[in-house]
Design a protein around this motif. Structure first.
Motif, mmCIF file in Angstrom:
data_model
loop_
_atom_site.group_PDB
_atom_site.id
_atom_site.type_symbol
_atom_site.label_atom_id
_atom_site.label_comp_id
_atom_site.label_asym_id
_atom_site.label_seq_id
_atom_site.Cartn_x
_atom_site.Cartn_y
_atom_site.Cartn_z
ATOM 1 N N GLU A 1 0.911 -1.132 0.019
ATOM 2 C CA GLU A 1 0.005 0.108 0.145
ATOM 3 C C GLU A 1 0.967 1.343 -0.114
ATOM 4 N N LEU A 2 1.951 1.183 0.120
ATOM 5 C CA LEU A 2 2.959 2.354 0.085
ATOM 6 C C LEU A 2 3.327 2.972 -0.956
ATOM 7 N N ALA A 3 3.271 2.076 -2.105
ATOM 8 C CA ALA A 3 3.551 2.677 -3.443
ATOM 9 C C ALA A 3 2.603 3.574 -3.802
ATOM 10 N N PRO A 4 1.090 3.116 -3.811
ATOM 11 C CA PRO A 4 0.197 4.070 -4.317
ATOM 12 C C PRO A 4 -0.180 5.181 -3.571
ATOM 13 N N THR A 5 0.363 5.180 -2.101
ATOM 14 C CA THR A 5 -0.028 6.162 -1.222
ATOM 15 C C THR A 5 1.006 7.036 -1.377
ATOM 16 N N TYR A 6 2.199 6.663 -1.366
ATOM 17 C CA TYR A 6 3.385 7.769 -1.234
ATOM 18 C C TYR A 6 4.435 7.626 -2.446
ATOM 19 N N ASN A 7 3.926 6.853 -3.457
ATOM 20 C CA ASN A 7 4.938 6.707 -4.673
ATOM 21 C C ASN A 7 6.155 6.511 -4.514
ATOM 22 N N ILE A 8 6.524 5.933 -3.378
ATOM 23 C CA ILE A 8 8.017 5.517 -3.196
ATOM 24 C C ILE A 8 8.688 4.722 -4.207
ATOM 25 N N THR A 13 4.029 4.975 8.283
ATOM 26 C CA THR A 13 3.483 6.355 8.140
ATOM 27 C C THR A 13 4.431 7.287 8.715
ATOM 28 N N ALA A 14 4.914 6.969 9.808
ATOM 29 C CA ALA A 14 5.968 7.931 10.287
ATOM 30 C C ALA A 14 7.117 7.868 9.593
ATOM 31 N N THR A 15 7.583 6.597 9.034
ATOM 32 C CA THR A 15 8.954 6.723 8.127
ATOM 33 C C THR A 15 8.674 7.536 6.966
ATOM 34 N N MET A 16 7.368 7.349 6.326
ATOM 35 C CA MET A 16 7.270 8.349 5.053
ATOM 36 C C MET A 16 7.152 9.799 5.500
ATOM 37 N N ILE A 17 6.766 10.240 6.820
ATOM 38 C CA ILE A 17 6.730 11.644 7.130
ATOM 39 C C ILE A 17 7.852 11.921 7.097
ATOM 40 N N MET A 52 1.725 10.995 -3.830
ATOM 41 C CA MET A 52 0.936 10.074 -4.376
ATOM 42 C C MET A 52 1.042 9.862 -5.863
ATOM 43 N N HIS A 53 0.823 8.728 -6.133
ATOM 44 C CA HIS A 53 1.067 8.600 -7.917
ATOM 45 C C HIS A 53 -0.471 8.428 -8.133
ATOM 46 N N ALA A 54 -0.991 9.511 -8.939
ATOM 47 C CA ALA A 54 -2.402 9.468 -9.449
ATOM 48 C C ALA A 54 -2.380 8.693 -10.496
ATOM 49 N N THR A 55 -2.972 7.186 -10.398
ATOM 50 C CA THR A 55 -3.136 6.362 -11.556
ATOM 51 C C THR A 55 -4.627 5.952 -11.743
#
Length: 315
Positions: free
Chosen positions: A96-103, A222-226, A239-242
């Motif tokens: 879920e991290l890829a679509p949420t944060y475009n990692i 989440t904390a890591t992404m922040i 986010m990656h708008a797909t």
């Protein structure tokens, strides 16, 4: 303690695990005689204790987040390792991290005992396969990575073997466990103990122990992404708008962050080539999109840091 009694084959091995999750819960001994409403109320009452248990582990979780952030900033990766429920939850969080944060690809790598087949159907003996864990981690983990293992009992052979291999390869390690009585393995740098006590159904660690692991994983990632600058305020700006929903969300995020209307935000996105962060820095600072993109590049993608070099940020 755990006592292992080898049989004629690994499939016949017996392990006796002493853990709070394996004990009978005195509040639920009569649950099979309760009404449906009372069963659900009892489960709900037990579930309420889980966030408090996670809260008691926040100091150790803080260390894990800061270690993972350091690994990512240095070019390393974060690995999740689990078996059964723990492994499935880890795979879900990573996916879920890829679509949420475009990692970037490979930032978060899940390792699930039994592989993809075990995601849909239980492969119970996979959790005992230390050789498979060691082989997978040897082929994936590098010096400077961070590896987070998850096991309710604190003793799952697959997970501990993975952590041992990771440590030998120079990775930092952490273990999420629901068993405060399990010894701390030498291969674990950070132990995150979330003691949720006896399950509603004794030994069913997909319940409170699993819920605790889910809370730990979402809090951790989440904390890591922040910390990695993948948000601005409490908004998802990486986010990656797909799809249509996410494209609509990018416009809404810009409206929330800038106070501007839909038309202005849409036009800014077009000028930024669909890059939400570039559009955001452009709108907040007044800088041209090329200057906004350059500022973000210098700031490693952190919007607030980029704004300090091109203009003021809004609160």
């Amino acid at each position: 303690m755990t006592e292992s009694h080898p049989g004629p084959s690994p499939g016949n091995r017996i392990a006796h695990v002493e853990s709070p999750t394996e004990r009978r819960n005195p509040a639920t001994t009569g649950i099979d005689r309760m009404s449906t409403a009372d069963v659900l109320a009892t489960v709900n009452a037990e579930d309420r204790s889980v966030p408090e248990a996670v809260g008691r582990a926040l100091p150790e979780l803080t260390r894990a987040v800061d270690t993972a952030t350091g690994a990512l900033r240095a070019g390393g990766r974060v690995h999740y390792v689990g078996a059964g429920t723990s492994g499935r939850l880890a795979v879900l969080d990573a996916a879920e991290l890829a679509p949420t944060y475009n990692i970037p690809p490979g930032w978060f790598v899940p390792h699930h005992a039994g592989g993809p087949d075990a995601l849909r159907e239980a492969v119970e003996d996979a959790e005992d396969d230390e050789e498979a864990a060691a082989a997978e981690l040897r082929g994936s983990v590098a010096d400077g990575d961070f590896v987070l293992g998850l096991t309710a009992s604190g003793r799952t052979p697959y997970v501990l073997a993975a952590l041992r291999t990771a440590r030998h390869r120079g990775a930092a390690t952490a273990l999420v466990t629901g068993n405060p009585e399990a010894p701390v393995p030498d291969e674990v740098d950070i132990r995150i103990t979330v003691d949720t006590g006896p399950e509603v159904v004794a030994g069913s660690t997909r319940m409170k122990a699993g819920t605790a692991q889910k809370l730990v994983l979402t809090s951790f990632s989440t904390a890591t992404m922040i910390r990695m600058g993948r948000t601005y305020s409490n908004l998802m700006v990486s986010m990656h708008a797909t799809n249509a929903k996410l494209r609509g969300r990018t416009v809404r995020v810009l409206r929330e962050a800038t106070g501007l209307g839909t038309q202005s935000c849409t036009q800014a996105l077009v000028r930024a080539g669909g890059d939400l962060k570039v559009a955001l820095v452009h709108l907040l600072s007044g800088a041209e999109t090329a200057a906004a993109a350059a500022a973000l590049d210098r700031a490693g993608g952190h919007v607030r840091e980029a704004l300090t070099s091109v203009g003021p940020a809004t609160p």
